[in-house]
Design an enzyme around this catalytic site. Sequence first.
Site, PDB file in Angstrom:
ATOM      1  CE  LYS A 200      -3.543   2.396   2.602  1.00 32.83           C
ATOM      2  NZ  LYS A 200      -4.548   2.244   3.644  1.00 32.83           N
ATOM      3  NE  ARG A 210      -5.612   9.786   3.702  1.00 34.37           N
ATOM      4  CZ  ARG A 210      -4.318   9.997   3.524  1.00 34.37           C
ATOM      5  NH1 ARG A 210      -3.827  11.221   3.583  1.00 34.37           N
ATOM      6  NH2 ARG A 210      -3.506   8.979   3.287  1.00 34.37           N
ATOM      7  CE  LYS A 222      -3.263   7.948   6.909  1.00 32.58           C
ATOM      8  NZ  LYS A 222      -4.419   7.024   6.776  1.00 32.58           N
ATOM      9  CD  GLU A 238       6.098  -4.122   3.680  1.00 35.93           C
ATOM     10  OE1 GLU A 238       5.505  -5.044   4.254  1.00 35.93           O
ATOM     11  OE2 GLU A 238       6.510  -3.112   4.269  1.00 35.93           O
ATOM     12  CE  LYS A 253      -5.865   1.964  -0.547  1.00 33.60           C
ATOM     13  NZ  LYS A 253      -6.428   1.952   0.758  1.00 33.60           N
ATOM     14  CB  SER A 279     -11.234   7.524  -3.282  1.00 32.90           C
ATOM     15  OG  SER A 279      -9.993   7.933  -2.741  1.00 32.90           O
ATOM     16  CE1 TYR A 318     -14.907   3.484  -2.566  1.00 32.48           C
ATOM     17  CE2 TYR A 318     -12.914   3.823  -3.877  1.00 32.48           C
ATOM     18  CZ  TYR A 318     -13.531   3.631  -2.651  1.00 32.48           C
ATOM     19  OH  TYR A 318     -12.770   3.570  -1.523  1.00 32.48           O
TER      20      TYR A 318
HETATM   21  C1  PBG Z   1      -7.010   3.579   5.632  1.00 33.62           C
HETATM   22  C2  PBG Z   1      -7.435   3.340   4.235  1.00 33.62           C
HETATM   23  C3  PBG Z   1      -7.294   4.269   3.196  1.00 33.62           C
HETATM   24  C4  PBG Z   1      -7.889   3.703   2.069  1.00 33.62           C
HETATM   25  C5  PBG Z   1      -8.361   2.430   2.432  1.00 33.62           C
HETATM   26  N1  PBG Z   1      -8.066   2.219   3.789  1.00 33.62           N
HETATM   27  C6  PBG Z   1      -6.751   5.654   3.182  1.00 33.62           C
HETATM   28  C7  PBG Z   1      -5.449   5.964   3.754  1.00 33.62           C
HETATM   29  O1  PBG Z   1      -4.580   5.120   3.938  1.00 33.62           O
HETATM   30  O2  PBG Z   1      -5.260   7.150   4.059  1.00 33.62           O
HETATM   31  C8  PBG Z   1      -7.967   4.378   0.737  1.00 33.62           C
HETATM   32  C9  PBG Z   1      -8.997   3.890  -0.218  1.00 33.62           C
HETATM   33  C10 PBG Z   1      -9.329   4.823  -1.321  1.00 33.62           C
HETATM   34  O3  PBG Z   1      -8.717   5.876  -1.538  1.00 33.62           O
HETATM   35  O4  PBG Z   1     -10.275   4.494  -2.043  1.00 33.62           O
HETATM   36  N2  PBG Z   1      -6.508   2.576   6.376  1.00 33.62           N
END
Ligand code: PBG
Length: 327
Positions: A200, A210, A222, A238, A253, A279, A318
């Site tokens: 990720k 968010r 992050k 990982e 992701k 998203s 989505y």
């Molecule tokens: C948080 C999480 C995130 C997403 C899924 N789980 C956001 C982040 O790490 O800030 C993002 C999914 C998306 O953008 O559709 N644990």
Amino acid sequence: MTQLFLPIRPRRNRRSPAIRGMVQETELNAADLIAPFFVIEGENIEEPIVSMPGVSRYSIDLLLEKIGHLCAKGIQAIALFPVLEVSLRNLDGNEAWNEEGLIPRAIEQIKAQFPHLCIISDIALDPYTSHGHDGILNEKGEIANDATIERLCKMALLHAQAGVDFVAPSDMMDGRVKALREALDANGFEHTGILAYSAKYASALYGPFRDAMQVSLQFGDKKTYQMDPANSREALREALLDEKEGADILMVKPALYYLDVIAKLREQTHLPIAAYHVSGEYAMVMAAAKAGYLDASKVFYEALLSIKRAGADLIFTYAIDAVIDQL
Ligand code: PBG
């Protein structure tokens, strides 16, 4: 008209829909797609998310209706994300292991109504912390790895008890898959799977998510836990670690910007690979479609097909409503 002597003509295999169907290498199916949902407290509430046209936050009762429509179209799996009232968020994130909490209740009610649906729950603290980070802080204000994992285990056990099919640790803490596997097995949940967000990235494409979660980071970023977009060998490291620790499915992701990572991982593991079409990937296309620049349904179909072609077996997206009638 000149007629070249051309014994090899690849266009022969593209002459008609029947021939194209015969030679088609990759196929997108409803069974490959996972629908993410944002759940809120209350009754009869649907709140459209401005940055993600067509996506809403739902109270559990309306969520059940929405899931019914998707199931009727062949969707077989969903993923749940809680949007908590701000008053329930704190430094410890302890609403995450409230037995009566929003997600355990949602899982129970969905399972009762749709016993065959596969339910995946996100395991991370960011919806529950007041600062929006995925972990709890140590005295120096850093994200504490091991203390966070203890809390993830408590959270996962509640979801398992409520009947979830897969827990999906999404915070990139080290060693969480092993700890979750041990905790689940020690408590009689050996059939609950782990879908690990293995690679990720610290991506700018999570902005609309968010917004949907009403989470804004109170400090920093992050990057000490999510991965550097510059790296792909690290992603393999990982993912292979998660496999060793007992993950059942590995995830990359975001998806489209990281197709090379999906393709490389495909060569290194026999586990199923999930991709999260996030998203920001959704919002960009919807914004362009709104401006009349492109056809969202066609672009999404092509995007999801490309993610599968790269090597993903399942895709969180989505865009299901936009593509489902083309499958
Ligand atoms: C948080 C999480 C995130 C997403 C899924 N789980 C956001 C982040 O790490 O800030 C993002 C999914 C998306 O953008 O559709 N644990």
